[in-house]
Motif scaffolding. Structure first.
Motif, PDB file in Angstrom:
ATOM      1  N   ASN A  38       8.286  -2.313  -7.583  1.00  0.00           N
ATOM      2  CA  ASN A  38       7.235  -2.583  -6.519  1.00  0.00           C
ATOM      3  C   ASN A  38       7.378  -3.946  -5.993  1.00  0.00           C
ATOM      4  O   ASN A  38       6.875  -4.041  -4.761  1.00  0.00           O
ATOM      5  N   LYS A  73       2.953   0.640   0.922  1.00  0.00           N
ATOM      6  CA  LYS A  73       3.257   1.625   0.174  1.00  0.00           C
ATOM      7  C   LYS A  73       3.542   1.117  -1.452  1.00  0.00           C
ATOM      8  O   LYS A  73       3.375   1.594  -2.444  1.00  0.00           O
ATOM      9  N   ALA A 111       3.916  -1.411   6.592  1.00  0.00           N
ATOM     10  CA  ALA A 111       4.101  -0.104   5.880  1.00  0.00           C
ATOM     11  C   ALA A 111       4.508  -0.512   4.450  1.00  0.00           C
ATOM     12  O   ALA A 111       4.148   0.119   3.502  1.00  0.00           O
ATOM     13  N   ASP A 112       5.758  -0.986   4.393  1.00  0.00           N
ATOM     14  CA  ASP A 112       6.587  -1.133   2.988  1.00  0.00           C
ATOM     15  C   ASP A 112       5.490  -1.719   2.125  1.00  0.00           C
ATOM     16  O   ASP A 112       5.393  -1.392   0.824  1.00  0.00           O
ATOM     17  N   GLU A 131      10.094  -4.180  -3.176  1.00  0.00           N
ATOM     18  CA  GLU A 131       9.431  -3.605  -2.065  1.00  0.00           C
ATOM     19  C   GLU A 131       8.670  -4.461  -1.282  1.00  0.00           C
ATOM     20  O   GLU A 131       8.432  -4.365   0.090  1.00  0.00           O
ATOM     21  N   ILE A 173       0.272   0.624  -3.415  1.00  0.00           N
ATOM     22  CA  ILE A 173      -0.219   2.017  -3.544  1.00  0.00           C
ATOM     23  C   ILE A 173       0.614   2.437  -5.006  1.00  0.00           C
ATOM     24  O   ILE A 173      -0.203   2.784  -5.826  1.00  0.00           O
ATOM     25  N   LYS A 174       1.664   2.226  -5.017  1.00  0.00           N
ATOM     26  CA  LYS A 174       2.677   2.207  -6.226  1.00  0.00           C
ATOM     27  C   LYS A 174       2.100   1.524  -7.530  1.00  0.00           C
ATOM     28  O   LYS A 174       1.809   1.931  -8.572  1.00  0.00           O
TER      29      LYS A 174
END
Length: 61
Positions: free
Chosen positions: A9, A41, A37-38, A12, A44-45
């Motif tokens: 995470n 994401k 966007a990355d 990313e 959120i993870k």
């Protein structure tokens, strides 16, 4: 959250930040948006993993 999940995470998120900064520096709006966007994401993870950890703490499983 396992150490591997945390690492993935964070990787990313950092990749997204790099894309965003490179996109901004080169005036590439698509790359900048892709980086954002990355990062979203990854966030959120991370939130999902934190929720799993909290549920484990409550239930003991």
């Amino acid at each position: 959250m396992s150490a591997a999940d945390k690492f993935e995470n964070k990787a990313e998120e950092l990749k997204g930040k790099a894309k965003e900064h490179i996109g901004a520096a080169t005036n590439d709006r698509d790359l900048e948006a892709d980086g954002q966007a990355d990062q979203a994401k990854a966030g959120i993870k991370q939130a999902g993993e934190h929720a799993k950890d909290a549920a484990k703490d409550i239930t003991g499983h």
